[in-house]
Design a protein around this motif. Sequence first.
Motif, PDB file in Angstrom:
ATOM      1  N   LEU A  82      14.595  72.380  71.955  1.00 61.28           N
ATOM      2  CA  LEU A  82      14.873  73.514  72.844  1.00 61.28           C
ATOM      3  C   LEU A  82      14.868  74.831  72.083  1.00 61.28           C
ATOM      4  CD1 LEU A  82      17.642  72.110  75.223  1.00 61.28           C
ATOM      5  CD2 LEU A  82      15.308  72.762  75.821  1.00 61.28           C
ATOM      6  N   ALA A  83      15.433  74.831  70.878  1.00 62.43           N
ATOM      7  CA  ALA A  83      15.434  76.052  70.063  1.00 62.43           C
ATOM      8  C   ALA A  83      14.011  76.443  69.680  1.00 62.43           C
ATOM      9  CB  ALA A  83      16.289  75.841  68.813  1.00 62.43           C
ATOM     10  N   ALA A  84      13.191  75.459  69.346  1.00 60.62           N
ATOM     11  CA  ALA A  84      11.790  75.745  69.008  1.00 60.62           C
ATOM     12  C   ALA A  84      11.045  76.266  70.233  1.00 60.62           C
ATOM     13  CB  ALA A  84      11.116  74.493  68.463  1.00 60.62           C
ATOM     14  N   GLY A  85      11.330  75.697  71.404  1.00 60.67           N
ATOM     15  CA  GLY A  85      10.704  76.174  72.635  1.00 60.67           C
ATOM     16  C   GLY A  85      11.105  77.609  72.942  1.00 60.67           C
ATOM     17  N   ALA A  86      12.374  77.931  72.777  1.00 62.20           N
ATOM     18  CA  ALA A  86      12.843  79.298  73.014  1.00 62.20           C
ATOM     19  C   ALA A  86      12.197  80.263  72.027  1.00 62.20           C
ATOM     20  CB  ALA A  86      14.365  79.366  72.906  1.00 62.20           C
ATOM     21  N   ALA A  87      12.042  79.842  70.777  1.00 66.41           N
ATOM     22  CA  ALA A  87      11.385  80.698  69.782  1.00 66.41           C
ATOM     23  C   ALA A  87       9.919  80.926  70.148  1.00 66.41           C
ATOM     24  CB  ALA A  87      11.497  80.071  68.398  1.00 66.41           C
ATOM     25  N   SER A  88       9.259  79.901  70.662  1.00 67.10           N
ATOM     26  CA  SER A  88       7.865  80.046  71.085  1.00 67.10           C
ATOM     27  C   SER A  88       7.749  81.040  72.232  1.00 67.10           C
ATOM     28  CB  SER A  88       7.291  78.698  71.519  1.00 67.10           C
ATOM     29  OG  SER A  88       7.259  77.799  70.449  1.00 67.10           O
ATOM     30  N   VAL A  89       8.656  80.943  73.194  1.00 64.66           N
ATOM     31  CA  VAL A  89       8.633  81.871  74.325  1.00 64.66           C
ATOM     32  C   VAL A  89       8.908  83.293  73.845  1.00 64.66           C
ATOM     33  CG1 VAL A  89       9.743  82.483  76.513  1.00 64.66           C
ATOM     34  CG2 VAL A  89       9.253  80.094  75.987  1.00 64.66           C
ATOM     35  N   MET A  90       9.848  83.454  72.912  1.00 67.96           N
ATOM     36  CA  MET A  90      10.128  84.795  72.379  1.00 67.96           C
ATOM     37  C   MET A  90       8.903  85.370  71.674  1.00 67.96           C
ATOM     38  SD  MET A  90      13.058  85.911  73.331  1.00 67.96           S
ATOM     39  CE  MET A  90      13.425  87.262  72.223  1.00 67.96           C
ATOM     40  N   ALA A  91       8.144  84.525  70.979  1.00 72.43           N
ATOM     41  CA  ALA A  91       6.921  84.988  70.325  1.00 72.43           C
ATOM     42  C   ALA A  91       5.897  85.457  71.359  1.00 72.43           C
ATOM     43  CB  ALA A  91       6.336  83.879  69.453  1.00 72.43           C
ATOM     44  N   VAL A  92       5.742  84.696  72.432  1.00 70.16           N
ATOM     45  CA  VAL A  92       4.813  85.086  73.498  1.00 70.16           C
ATOM     46  C   VAL A  92       5.268  86.395  74.140  1.00 70.16           C
ATOM     47  CG1 VAL A  92       3.966  84.434  75.791  1.00 70.16           C
ATOM     48  CG2 VAL A  92       4.001  82.752  73.948  1.00 70.16           C
ATOM     49  N   LEU A  93       6.568  86.531  74.364  1.00 69.04           N
ATOM     50  CA  LEU A  93       7.087  87.770  74.930  1.00 69.04           C
ATOM     51  C   LEU A  93       6.884  88.944  73.980  1.00 69.04           C
ATOM     52  CD1 LEU A  93      10.384  86.551  76.652  1.00 69.04           C
ATOM     53  CD2 LEU A  93       8.271  87.297  77.751  1.00 69.04           C
ATOM     54  N   GLY A  94       7.020  88.701  72.687  1.00 66.88           N
ATOM     55  CA  GLY A  94       6.786  89.760  71.702  1.00 66.88           C
ATOM     56  C   GLY A  94       5.341  90.242  71.726  1.00 66.88           C
ATOM     57  N   ILE A  95       4.406  89.311  71.829  1.00 66.07           N
ATOM     58  CA  ILE A  95       2.994  89.683  71.916  1.00 66.07           C
ATOM     59  C   ILE A  95       2.730  90.452  73.206  1.00 66.07           C
ATOM     60  CG2 ILE A  95       0.662  88.733  72.184  1.00 66.07           C
ATOM     61  CD1 ILE A  95       1.602  86.439  70.302  1.00 66.07           C
ATOM     62  N   SER A  96       3.325  89.980  74.293  1.00 69.11           N
ATOM     63  CA  SER A  96       3.161  90.671  75.578  1.00 69.11           C
ATOM     64  C   SER A  96       3.711  92.088  75.508  1.00 69.11           C
ATOM     65  CB  SER A  96       3.869  89.898  76.692  1.00 69.11           C
ATOM     66  OG  SER A  96       3.349  88.607  76.798  1.00 69.11           O
ATOM     67  N   GLU A  97       4.852  92.223  74.868  1.00 76.86           N
ATOM     68  CA  GLU A  97       5.460  93.543  74.730  1.00 76.86           C
ATOM     69  C   GLU A  97       4.567  94.476  73.923  1.00 76.86           C
ATOM     70  OE1 GLU A  97       9.952  94.856  73.992  1.00 76.86           O
ATOM     71  OE2 GLU A  97       9.017  94.023  72.183  1.00 76.86           O
ATOM     72  N   GLN A  98       3.971  93.967  72.852  1.00 72.57           N
ATOM     73  CA  GLN A  98       3.076  94.796  72.040  1.00 72.57           C
ATOM     74  C   GLN A  98       1.844  95.227  72.834  1.00 72.57           C
ATOM     75  OE1 GLN A  98       3.707  96.149  69.058  1.00 72.57           O
ATOM     76  NE2 GLN A  98       5.720  95.225  69.340  1.00 72.57           N
ATOM     77  N   MET A  99       1.319  94.324  73.642  1.00 69.57           N
ATOM     78  CA  MET A  99       0.161  94.683  74.467  1.00 69.57           C
ATOM     79  C   MET A  99       0.537  95.749  75.491  1.00 69.57           C
ATOM     80  SD  MET A  99      -1.697  90.994  75.036  1.00 69.57           S
ATOM     81  CE  MET A  99      -2.968  91.686  76.075  1.00 69.57           C
ATOM     82  N   LEU A 100       1.712  95.622  76.093  1.00 73.37           N
ATOM     83  CA  LEU A 100       2.152  96.626  77.050  1.00 73.37           C
ATOM     84  C   LEU A 100       2.391  97.968  76.371  1.00 73.37           C
ATOM     85  CD1 LEU A 100       4.502  94.424  79.233  1.00 73.37           C
ATOM     86  CD2 LEU A 100       2.361  95.502  79.945  1.00 73.37           C
ATOM     87  N   LYS A 101       2.857  97.945  75.133  1.00 75.93           N
ATOM     88  CA  LYS A 101       3.019  99.189  74.388  1.00 75.93           C
ATOM     89  C   LYS A 101       1.659  99.823  74.123  1.00 75.93           C
ATOM     90  CE  LYS A 101       7.343  98.437  71.965  1.00 75.93           C
ATOM     91  NZ  LYS A 101       8.051  98.423  70.705  1.00 75.93           N
ATOM     92  N   GLN A 102       0.690  98.993  73.759  1.00 75.04           N
ATOM     93  CA  GLN A 102      -0.643  99.501  73.437  1.00 75.04           C
ATOM     94  C   GLN A 102      -1.339 100.058  74.673  1.00 75.04           C
ATOM     95  OE1 GLN A 102      -3.214  96.586  71.690  1.00 75.04           O
ATOM     96  NE2 GLN A 102      -4.924  97.988  71.493  1.00 75.04           N
ATOM     97  N   PHE A 103      -1.261  99.341  75.781  1.00 71.80           N
ATOM     98  CA  PHE A 103      -2.018  99.738  76.960  1.00 71.80           C
ATOM     99  C   PHE A 103      -1.220 100.562  77.957  1.00 71.80           C
ATOM    100  CE2 PHE A 103      -4.184  95.631  75.827  1.00 71.80           C
ATOM    101  CZ  PHE A 103      -5.290  96.234  75.259  1.00 71.80           C
ATOM    102  N   GLY A 104       0.076 100.430  77.931  1.00 73.62           N
ATOM    103  CA  GLY A 104       0.903 101.129  78.905  1.00 73.62           C
ATOM    104  C   GLY A 104       1.518 102.395  78.335  1.00 73.62           C
TER     105      GLY A 104
END
Length: 156
Positions: free
Chosen positions: A51-73
């Motif tokens: 579960l901790a590894a799954g949560a870390a994976s989701v946080m990584a995906v959210l981090g990438i999403s956040e960076q893309m929104l910063k770049q494009f938004g």
Amino acid sequence: MENEMELNEIELNEEVHTQEDEAALLQQLGDEQDFDPSTAGAKAADDAQALAAGAASVMAVLGISEQMLKQFGHKDFAFDPSQAENVANTAAPLFVKYGGEMPPWLAQYKEEFTFVVAAGALGFTSFMQLRMLKASDAAKEVAESETESEPSGETE
């Protein structure tokens, strides 16, 4: 009298099972080993780690999403940390359930999903580039018109 008949019926309906019958049933069920309580703690620790590894994976995906929104938004965009953590904790069981892979019903559309994301990113970046180029051209026209309308510093 009625109670005696009920007791006799109950006694007649009872089946007698031997230890051999129980062992045969357990073997059919595939449970040939006795329960070992020490493995329960290890399984719980493995589940918590997954579960901790799954949560870390989701946080990584959210981090990438956040960076893309910063770049494009907008450069100052950021997810609310508590909401992002909540999403990660609620999505973690999905990663555990499917072993870190896409669900089977979605895996068959992996290529289509990848294409839509890539084409969407290309389309969005192209749109943003066209918008910036038009704004740049408009700024050049304004600057040229301002330099033409300014009087030269000569006096007659």
